[in-house]
Design an enzyme around this catalytic site. Structure first.
Site, PDB file in Angstrom:
ATOM      1  N   ASP A   9     -49.236  -6.992   2.884  1.00 56.02           N
ATOM      2  CA  ASP A   9     -50.118  -7.756   4.216  1.00 56.02           C
ATOM      3  C   ASP A   9     -49.528  -8.828   4.666  1.00 56.02           C
ATOM      4  O   ASP A   9     -49.064  -9.087   3.707  1.00 56.02           O
ATOM      5  CB  ASP A   9     -51.671  -8.205   3.604  1.00 56.02           C
ATOM      6  N   LEU A  10     -49.730  -8.499   6.160  1.00 63.38           N
ATOM      7  CA  LEU A  10     -49.205  -9.637   7.520  1.00 63.38           C
ATOM      8  C   LEU A  10     -49.751 -10.388   7.214  1.00 63.38           C
ATOM      9  O   LEU A  10     -49.025 -11.311   6.768  1.00 63.38           O
ATOM     10  CB  LEU A  10     -48.453  -8.767   8.735  1.00 63.38           C
ATOM     11  N   ASP A  11     -50.648 -11.161   8.224  1.00 61.29           N
ATOM     12  CA  ASP A  11     -51.544 -12.006   8.616  1.00 61.29           C
ATOM     13  C   ASP A  11     -52.070 -12.874   6.877  1.00 61.29           C
ATOM     14  O   ASP A  11     -52.838 -11.927   6.620  1.00 61.29           O
ATOM     15  CB  ASP A  11     -52.845 -11.749   9.335  1.00 61.29           C
ATOM     16  N   THR A  17     -50.607 -16.788  10.662  1.00 63.39           N
ATOM     17  CA  THR A  17     -50.712 -15.876  11.345  1.00 63.39           C
ATOM     18  C   THR A  17     -52.337 -16.168  11.392  1.00 63.39           C
ATOM     19  O   THR A  17     -53.151 -16.210  12.351  1.00 63.39           O
ATOM     20  CB  THR A  17     -50.129 -14.749  11.989  1.00 63.39           C
ATOM     21  N   LYS A  45     -61.249 -11.791   7.326  1.00 60.60           N
ATOM     22  CA  LYS A  45     -59.771 -11.863   6.906  1.00 60.60           C
ATOM     23  C   LYS A  45     -59.493 -10.078   6.347  1.00 60.60           C
ATOM     24  O   LYS A  45     -60.622  -9.922   5.526  1.00 60.60           O
ATOM     25  CB  LYS A  45     -59.605 -12.512   6.265  1.00 60.60           C
ATOM     26  N   GLY A  46     -58.139 -10.140   7.275  1.00 64.62           N
ATOM     27  CA  GLY A  46     -58.292  -7.959   6.627  1.00 64.62           C
ATOM     28  C   GLY A  46     -58.847  -7.186   7.512  1.00 64.62           C
ATOM     29  O   GLY A  46     -58.756  -5.812   7.265  1.00 64.62           O
ATOM     30  N   ARG A  49     -59.665  -5.597  14.337  1.00 65.87           N
ATOM     31  CA  ARG A  49     -60.394  -6.396  15.362  1.00 65.87           C
ATOM     32  C   ARG A  49     -62.034  -5.656  15.976  1.00 65.87           C
ATOM     33  O   ARG A  49     -62.675  -7.165  16.393  1.00 65.87           O
ATOM     34  CB  ARG A  49     -59.820  -6.262  17.006  1.00 65.87           C
ATOM     35  N   SER A 114     -50.795  -3.839   7.046  1.00 68.92           N
ATOM     36  CA  SER A 114     -52.012  -4.496   8.074  1.00 68.92           C
ATOM     37  C   SER A 114     -52.722  -3.509   8.243  1.00 68.92           C
ATOM     38  O   SER A 114     -52.752  -2.766   9.269  1.00 68.92           O
ATOM     39  CB  SER A 114     -50.411  -4.743   8.206  1.00 68.92           C
ATOM     40  N   ALA A 115     -53.739  -4.575   8.592  1.00 68.54           N
ATOM     41  CA  ALA A 115     -55.040  -3.891   9.789  1.00 68.54           C
ATOM     42  C   ALA A 115     -55.112  -4.898  10.980  1.00 68.54           C
ATOM     43  O   ALA A 115     -55.000  -4.155  11.594  1.00 68.54           O
ATOM     44  CB  ALA A 115     -56.567  -4.917   9.710  1.00 68.54           C
ATOM     45  N   SER A 116     -53.614  -5.563  11.690  1.00 67.70           N
ATOM     46  CA  SER A 116     -53.066  -5.158  12.656  1.00 67.70           C
ATOM     47  C   SER A 116     -51.669  -4.922  13.431  1.00 67.70           C
ATOM     48  O   SER A 116     -51.385  -4.416  13.134  1.00 67.70           O
ATOM     49  CB  SER A 116     -52.272  -6.794  12.295  1.00 67.70           C
ATOM     50  N   ASN A 118     -50.410  -5.274  16.117  1.00 69.00           N
ATOM     51  CA  ASN A 118     -49.860  -6.530  16.629  1.00 69.00           C
ATOM     52  C   ASN A 118     -48.533  -6.501  15.622  1.00 69.00           C
ATOM     53  O   ASN A 118     -47.988  -7.633  15.842  1.00 69.00           O
ATOM     54  CB  ASN A 118     -50.321  -8.328  17.467  1.00 69.00           C
ATOM     55  N   LYS A 145     -59.589  -2.000   6.072  1.00 64.64           N
ATOM     56  CA  LYS A 145     -59.924  -2.415   4.484  1.00 64.64           C
ATOM     57  C   LYS A 145     -61.252  -2.681   4.546  1.00 64.64           C
ATOM     58  O   LYS A 145     -61.910  -3.088   5.257  1.00 64.64           O
ATOM     59  CB  LYS A 145     -59.472  -3.792   4.277  1.00 64.64           C
ATOM     60  N   GLU A 169     -51.933  -9.581  -0.597  1.00 63.20           N
ATOM     61  CA  GLU A 169     -53.361  -9.867   0.017  1.00 63.20           C
ATOM     62  C   GLU A 169     -53.605 -11.316   0.072  1.00 63.20           C
ATOM     63  O   GLU A 169     -54.028 -11.865  -0.920  1.00 63.20           O
ATOM     64  CB  GLU A 169     -54.525  -8.960  -0.276  1.00 63.20           C
ATOM     65  N   ASP A 170     -54.405 -11.791   0.951  1.00 61.90           N
ATOM     66  CA  ASP A 170     -54.742 -13.166   1.295  1.00 61.90           C
ATOM     67  C   ASP A 170     -56.466 -13.017   1.713  1.00 61.90           C
ATOM     68  O   ASP A 170     -56.942 -13.986   1.694  1.00 61.90           O
ATOM     69  CB  ASP A 170     -54.491 -14.570   2.478  1.00 61.90           C
TER      70      ASP A 170
HETATM   71  C1  BG6 Z   1     -55.363  -8.547  10.146  1.00 57.65           C
HETATM   72  C2  BG6 Z   1     -56.497  -9.630   9.610  1.00 57.65           C
HETATM   73  O1  BG6 Z   1     -54.221  -8.983   9.213  1.00 57.65           O
HETATM   74  O2  BG6 Z   1     -55.167  -7.714  11.277  1.00 57.65           O
HETATM   75  C3  BG6 Z   1     -57.785  -9.889  10.493  1.00 57.65           C
HETATM   76  O3  BG6 Z   1     -56.366 -10.103   8.967  1.00 57.65           O
HETATM   77  C4  BG6 Z   1     -57.157  -9.195  11.700  1.00 57.65           C
HETATM   78  O4  BG6 Z   1     -57.778 -10.982  11.023  1.00 57.65           O
HETATM   79  C5  BG6 Z   1     -57.118  -7.544  11.583  1.00 57.65           C
HETATM   80  O5  BG6 Z   1     -58.408  -9.657  12.478  1.00 57.65           O
HETATM   81  C6  BG6 Z   1     -56.567  -6.995  13.115  1.00 57.65           C
HETATM   82  O6  BG6 Z   1     -55.681  -7.879  14.043  1.00 57.65           O
HETATM   83  P1  BG6 Z   1     -54.858  -7.500  15.189  1.00 57.65           P
HETATM   84  O7  BG6 Z   1     -54.347  -8.297  15.404  1.00 57.65           O
HETATM   85  O8  BG6 Z   1     -54.982  -5.750  15.696  1.00 57.65           O
HETATM   86  O9  BG6 Z   1     -55.909  -8.275  16.062  1.00 57.65           O
HETATM   87 MG    MG Z   2     -54.169 -10.817   5.422  1.00 53.23          MG
END
Ligand code: BG6
Ligand code: MG
Length: 218
Positions: A9-11, A17, A45-46, A49, A114-116, A118, A145, A169-170
């Protein structure tokens, strides 16, 4: 084809972050007239958005039109990106490069899970992108997730069976996703919060080389 694969996982696992996601949601909550605590943030977390904003609005009992919803989602992301802008390699979490280096030198495939949306620019910013054989992020999944989709896609891309994948994973949602994918889940953070994980460590400094070797079957 390697027998095992590692998925990160990233964040909150690779980079620090999670605190910026929290601050950006807190800023929005305050602007909408309510508080948002660190305890409440654990649920975020995870989580994607979009789902996070739905949860936040439920918590504040705020109704939104589609336009308002989209505008708040964009506002949160802009706020988050302003924090990220100032980020550098000092925000890589302790011993993460050491673990990545160990895996790389043993030719063990590595994926991001990761769910992000970014994820890539962040990995570029902290100069870790080159360690990853594949990136599965918020742009590549349709189910968030705790659905296992993100990790199952990662396993497929790494050409490793799910039961031979190890996930760091966190987030509670992330641990659930890894377990649902039938993978080995390793929680990074609080033992009580992440009690569903197969193993939990405060951070990577607690993970010994011997344990890594066992996981990597070398
Ligand atoms: C996850 C974070 O990795 O990514 C969440 O734990 C976040 O807090 C999710 O909402 C989505 O990230 P982003 O960068 O696309 O807004
Ligand atoms: Mg995370």
């Amino acid at each position: 084809m390697s027998e095992v694969g590692f998925i990160f996982d990233l964040d909150g696992v690779i980079v620090d972050t999670a605190k910026y996601h929290y601050l950006a949601w807190k800023n929005l909550a305050n602007e909408l007239g309510f508080e948002f605590t660190k305890e409440q943030n654990e649920l975020f977390k995870g989580v994607s958005r979009k789902r996070s904003l739905e949860l936040l609005l439920e918590m504040g009992n705020v109704k939104a039109t589609k336009e308002q919803f989209d505008a708040w989602m964009a506002e949160k992301n802009q706020d988050y990106l302003a924090y990220i802008e100032k980020m550098d390699a000092s925000e890589i979490l302790p011993d993460v490069p050491k673990v990545l280096e160990f895996l790389k030198s043993n030719v063990i495939p590595i994926s991001l899970g990761s769910a992000s949306k970014n994820a890539k620019p962040i990995l570029e910013k902290v100069d870790l992108l080159s360690y990853f054989d594949t990136i599965v992020d918020g742009n590549s999944v349709s189910k968030a997730k705790p659905d296992p989709e993100v990790f199952l896609i990662a396993a497929e891309k790494l050409r490793v069976l799910p039961e031979n994948c190890i996930v760091f994973e966190d987030a509670v949602a992330g641990v659930k996703a890894a377990n649902a994918a039938n993978m080995i889940s390793i929680g990074i953070g609080d033992k009580e919060v992440l009690r569903e994980a197969n193993f939990v460590f405060e951070d990577f400094t607690e993970i010994s080389l011997d344990f890594l070797k066992k996981l990597a079957k070398i």
